[in-house]
Design an enzyme around this catalytic site. Sequence first.
Site, PDB file in Angstrom:
ATOM      1  N   ASN A 216       0.849  -1.201   0.000  1.00  0.00           N
ATOM      2  CA  ASN A 216       0.000   0.000   0.000  1.00  0.00           C
ATOM      3  C   ASN A 216       0.881   1.246   0.000  1.00  0.00           C
ATOM      4  OD1 ASN A 216       0.479   0.902   2.853  1.00  0.00           O
ATOM      5  ND2 ASN A 216      -0.296  -1.168   3.235  1.00  0.00           N
ATOM      6  N   ASP A 285      -4.279  -6.421   5.434  1.00  0.00           N
ATOM      7  CA  ASP A 285      -5.219  -7.319   6.131  1.00  0.00           C
ATOM      8  C   ASP A 285      -5.222  -8.702   5.499  1.00  0.00           C
ATOM      9  OD1 ASP A 285      -6.134  -5.374   7.971  1.00  0.00           O
ATOM     10  OD2 ASP A 285      -7.286  -4.438   6.358  1.00  0.00           O
ATOM     11  N   LYS A 295       8.313 -16.511 -11.875  1.00  0.00           N
ATOM     12  CA  LYS A 295       7.522 -15.366 -12.331  1.00  0.00           C
ATOM     13  C   LYS A 295       6.249 -15.878 -12.996  1.00  0.00           C
ATOM     14  CE  LYS A 295       7.669 -11.333 -15.289  1.00  0.00           C
ATOM     15  NZ  LYS A 295       8.109 -10.872 -16.590  1.00  0.00           N
ATOM     16  N   PRO A 313      -3.036 -11.618  10.704  1.00  0.00           N
ATOM     17  CA  PRO A 313      -3.416 -11.235  12.068  1.00  0.00           C
ATOM     18  C   PRO A 313      -3.518  -9.719  12.190  1.00  0.00           C
ATOM     19  CG  PRO A 313      -1.163 -12.080  12.008  1.00  0.00           C
ATOM     20  CD  PRO A 313      -1.725 -12.263  10.643  1.00  0.00           C
ATOM     21  N   ASP A 314      -4.453  -9.252  13.002  1.00  0.00           N
ATOM     22  CA  ASP A 314      -4.543  -7.823  13.316  1.00  0.00           C
ATOM     23  C   ASP A 314      -3.608  -7.590  14.500  1.00  0.00           C
ATOM     24  OD1 ASP A 314      -5.355  -5.333  14.543  1.00  0.00           O
ATOM     25  OD2 ASP A 314      -7.031  -5.369  13.123  1.00  0.00           O
TER      26      ASP A 314
END
Length: 405
Positions: A216, A285, A295, A313-314
């Site tokens: 992200n 998440d 590849k 896992p959080d």
Amino acid sequence: MEPPIVLSCLAGRRVHLGVCGSVAAYKALDLMRLFRKARLRVSVVLTPAATRFVTPLSFAALEAEAVDTDMFAAGEGAPFGHLRPRAVADAFVVAPASATTLARLAAGLADEMLAAQALAFSRPLVLAPAMNPGMWANAATQANVRCLQERGHSLVLPVLGRVACGEEGQGRLADLEDIFWALLSKLCPQDMAGKTLLVTLGPTREPWDGVRCWTNLSSGRMGAAVATAAFLRGARVLAVAGPGAPRLPGGVERHDTGTAREMFAAARSLWPQADAGIFTAAVADYSPLPLGEGKFKKRQAGESLSIAFSGNPDILFHLAAERRIGQKVVGFAAETSDLEAQATAKLEWKKADMIVGNLVGGADSGFAGDKNTVFVRDIHGRAESWPVLSKADVAWRLLDWLETL
Ligand code: CTP
């Protein structure tokens, strides 16, 4: 060079920068620029030997408020220029500090302006030596260094490497950012001394095939600001950093991780040592089910592609559940809408003590910039929306709030 941190509570504080005769003297100009970027007021003193390497004009051009060289010069403040830093400066940093100046300071000599100003100075003194490795290793220099440390002065020790004369060894001026952090910590209250803070920061990176991953846009800047502010306030900081997280002060104990599961394992093993955890990381998440080292070739899929993901896992949720009495947990909530409601819901279901929400995507509230606009709520029902602030100032205020929880 990036401004390492801009804290509004430090703006206008006054630093006196001493420069000695050394090839590394030119680096004092960059150090001065870091101080100015942090909005500190800077005055300068050059030893006679330093003026052979850099000129007073260069420091004046970088907005030094005064540049002293000669103890007997006529002009403003004469004949008491040696007492001006004592009267006005909040801290005195000598970088580079030569063997001669260390010897002068250890012996209490005041036979040139820098040494006289340092002898008269009663606030924090930070010394960053630079010299030939043989000069550094000499018993006389080492005795002077020990003597200065025993008197309570801070030394930012020279680092290993190749010095100007071509020799290898310990003698290179420490990294300028480390000198900057050492100086800044002298200007900050040490109200977190004795505390240990765990900080997670940055993105995670979940590999898929041999060349691709799921990640992200988190820059890690908010977490870096928290880790740095806590470090400057005297805390022991355990930073669990995702890929590409920014550089942190050398005194922060940094643990680099890649995947969410690695970050979880590192944070979990450190958690028992911490008094509080601030979880700023943007943790994936879900991870794509890995395809292995090879590849992936597009002929394997055709026009469209579906990838299966498994849950991670959080970290915050698990560590909040495992906490011992008194351990505090601060979460972040990056949202694209309904900021207050979403953040409040996360505070409750993650069982955090405090939640810091921000809208991602806004000009002054995103992953990448230096600013953030946040909503903060704690378990006692106190809630505030803060104006646009630098991430450093957000971090500082959060730590203030954390101390009251
Ligand atoms: N967090 C965590 N581990 C995860 C996911 C999130 O520690 N696997 C922490 C983050 O560091 C942050 C808080 O939980 O402090 C909220 O993270 P955020 O990404 O905003 O929300 P999620 O819990 O992932 O929920 P959603 O994606 O549904 O908004």
